[in-house]
Design a protein around this motif. Structure first.
Motif, short mmCIF file in Angstrom:
data_model
loop_
_atom_site.label_atom_id
_atom_site.label_comp_id
_atom_site.label_asym_id
_atom_site.label_seq_id
_atom_site.Cartn_x
_atom_site.Cartn_y
_atom_site.Cartn_z
N GLY A 1 -1.83 1.62 -9.37
CA GLY A 1 -1.69 1.47 -7.93
C GLY A 1 -2.14 0.14 -7.39
O GLY A 1 -2.18 -0.07 -6.18
N LEU B 1 0.85 6.33 -7.36
CA LEU B 1 -0.22 7.25 -7.74
C LEU B 1 0.22 8.72 -7.60
O LEU B 1 -0.10 9.56 -8.45
N GLN B 2 0.95 9.01 -6.54
CA GLN B 2 1.41 10.38 -6.32
C GLN B 2 2.33 10.86 -7.44
O GLN B 2 2.22 12.00 -7.91
N HIS C 1 0.83 -1.21 0.00
CA HIS C 1 0.00 0.00 0.00
C HIS C 1 0.86 1.26 0.00
O HIS C 1 0.49 2.27 -0.62
N ALA C 2 2.00 1.23 0.66
CA ALA C 2 2.92 2.37 0.62
C ALA C 2 3.44 2.58 -0.80
O ALA C 2 3.56 3.73 -1.28
N ARG D 1 1.84 1.62 -3.54
CA ARG D 1 0.67 2.11 -4.28
C ARG D 1 0.54 3.63 -4.17
O ARG D 1 0.37 4.33 -5.18
N ASP D 2 0.63 4.13 -2.95
CA ASP D 2 0.46 5.57 -2.74
C ASP D 2 1.53 6.36 -3.48
O ASP D 2 1.24 7.41 -4.09
#
Length: 498
Positions: A271, A247-248, A240-241, A243-244
């Protein structure tokens, strides 16, 4: 005479500082793992080195070995205790310093040294230590070698000799040069490189930049306290880190490396995490398009798509499901002269080319980028979405003590064997197939399946489920497996569930 190790000594006592302590359960199926200080002390590590040197001679190999250590606060001291034991048994030790595990495997070839002992707890939490060992490159020890090593160490059956020591200064430069000697990517990829503050952070960004990627570093600073999360690309917290960050930064993909750099996890441009077995199917499609009738090996935790994917079938790809575990997979991939082996945990084994048969997260990362390079105009999510849809769980691990986990698995295997023999249904469907080469993988009539096995390196069980039908069927398979596990009070809480 060096005394036989004790299974338990009290810390902060004379005995703890003057006698070896080695808990027997630390000798696992294909490597060694202990809680440092609680299950093994430095004299115990020295005994391990003496035992390993003795075993190397028994195996008929020259007493010459590569060693390195990962970035944990105690790993260097453990390595030097191991070196002391190796030298006292007559070994010439080649120390490559701070390293990822595949760098030590590479050094066996590069320095022409037959044996390896890499001090690492891999993705285990802080407090753990361990050693990955081998005496026949590119293979690492299996149950036979680990069983004999355990016998030698616990009974203090040590050979003695006069060893020697060589330190190879700035060895990582040789490893990096080998990884990056090929042509650069034609396509400029923006890649998040995540290392969870583990050892790979010292090397992965540099390697990915050298092959032509624009690198977005994420937690690449070395910090053996692992302040954000444990560096394990199977854990959803790390994924999840990534993924973030993808996307960022609008990245093309995210790559996550485990604590000792022999595994790689993938997040696509949208993501979404792509579990490593699905990445393996994508790579198998890419590789078998270049090499028709290719042979692959995958572990029993992996997706059923390796047998059912129409593209792989059309390209004549053949796949064998095998035991989970890097040593088992490495050995089987080598025996079958397979093009590659893929494990759901993210251990990938590429034979020549592009690898040398051992698992290296950076070799895997390069292969993934080269796959994208050969697919102009397509994104990572495009390649993922081209696969037949299945619903897969992450690897889920309920606690189960090392002393009891194999008995639990034996009972679970017998339960499903009896269910098949009696014509009983699982998750409301007949059993189509049972695979018991490593725990039990039970497949229902609609292709939904569940796996239960004992973890080889932690006091845990391993549970994975998948359905080609629906997310609901995946959950039904999990419930069907979990209800059997809950009949055994030795099975504790999961680390994560669906």
């Amino acid at each position: 005479m060096f005394p036989p190790p004790k299974p338990l000594l009290l810390p902060n006592t004379y005995a703890y500082e003057s006698e070896p302590m080695v808990k027997p359960t630390g000798f696992r199926e294909y490597d060694a793992r202990w809680l440092f200080g609680k299950e093994i002390n430095l004299m115990g590590v020295q005994a391990l080195g003496m035992g390993l040197g003795t075993l190397i001679a028994e195996l008929g190999q020259p007493k010459e070995i590569v060693t390195g250590h990962d970035f944990r606060g105690y790993s260097a001291s453990i390595k030097y205790a191991l070196i002391a034991g190796l030298m006292s048994s007559g070994c010439k030790v080649h120390d490559i310093g701070l390293a990822v595990t595949p760098m030590a495997y590479f050094a066996q070839f590069d320095l022409d040294v037959p044996c390896v002992a890499m001090v690492t707890a891999s993705h285990n939490d802080n407090g753990w230590t361990g050693v990955k060992m081998g005496a026949n490159r590119p293979l690492t020890f299996g149950p036979d070698e680990m069983g004999r090593l355990k016998e030698i160490v616990l009974n203090a059956q040590f050979a003695s000799g006069a060893g020697s020591y060589v330190f190879h200064e700035n060895y990582p430069a040789r490893y990096i040069a080998d990884l990056t000697k090929h042509a650069k990517l034609a396509r400029k990829l923006k890649v998040v490189v995540a290392c969870g503050n583990g050892t790979a952070g010292a090397f992965a960004p540099q390697v990915m930049e050298a092959i032509g990627c624009e690198v977005i570093p994420l937690d690449t600073e070395l910090d053996h306290t692992f302040p954000k999360y444990n560096p394990n690309p199977e854990d959803m917290e790390m994924l999840h880190a990534i993924r973030d960050a993808v996307l960022q930064h609008k990245a093309d993909l995210g790559l996550g490396f485990d604590g000792d750099g022999d595994r790689c996890g993938v997040v696509d441009d949208t993501g979404e995490e792509i579990f490593a077995d699905k990445v393996g199917v994508m790579l198998a499609r890419d590789m078998s398009a270049i090499t028709p009738d290719a042979q692959f090996v995958v572990d029993v935790k992996s997706t059923g798509l390796f047998h059912t994917d129409p593209v792989l079938q059309a390209q004549g790809a053949r796949t064998e499901y095998w035991k989970t575990g890097h040593s088992y997979m490495k050995r089987r991939t080598n025996e079958l002269k397979a093009l590659a082996g893929f494990e759901k945990s993210g251990h990938f084994f590429f034979n020549v080319p592009p690898g040398r048969g051992y698992d290296d997260g950076l070799v895997s990362a390069i292969a993934i980028c080269e796959m994208l390079d050969r697919a102009p105009g397509k994104s990572m999510s495009d390649l993922k979405n081209a696969l037949p849809k299945t619903w897969s769980s992450p690897t889920m691990s309920p606690h189960c003590d090392d002393e009891t986990k194999y008995g639990v698995i034996d009972a679970v295997v017998k339960h499903f064997e009896a269910a098949q023999a009696n014509g009983d249904k699982v998750a409301a469907q007949p059993i189509r197939d049972l695979v018991t080469v490593n725990g039990v993988r039970v497949t229902c009539e609609d292709g939904s399946w569940g796996l239960v096995r004992a973890s080889s390196n932690k006091p845990e069980l391993v549970v994975v489920v998948e359905s080609p039908v629906s997310e609901a069927r995946m959950h039904e398979m999990f419930e069907a497996v979990n209800v059997v596990l809950r009949r055994h009070p030795e099975v504790g809480a999961y680390n994560q569930t669906i």
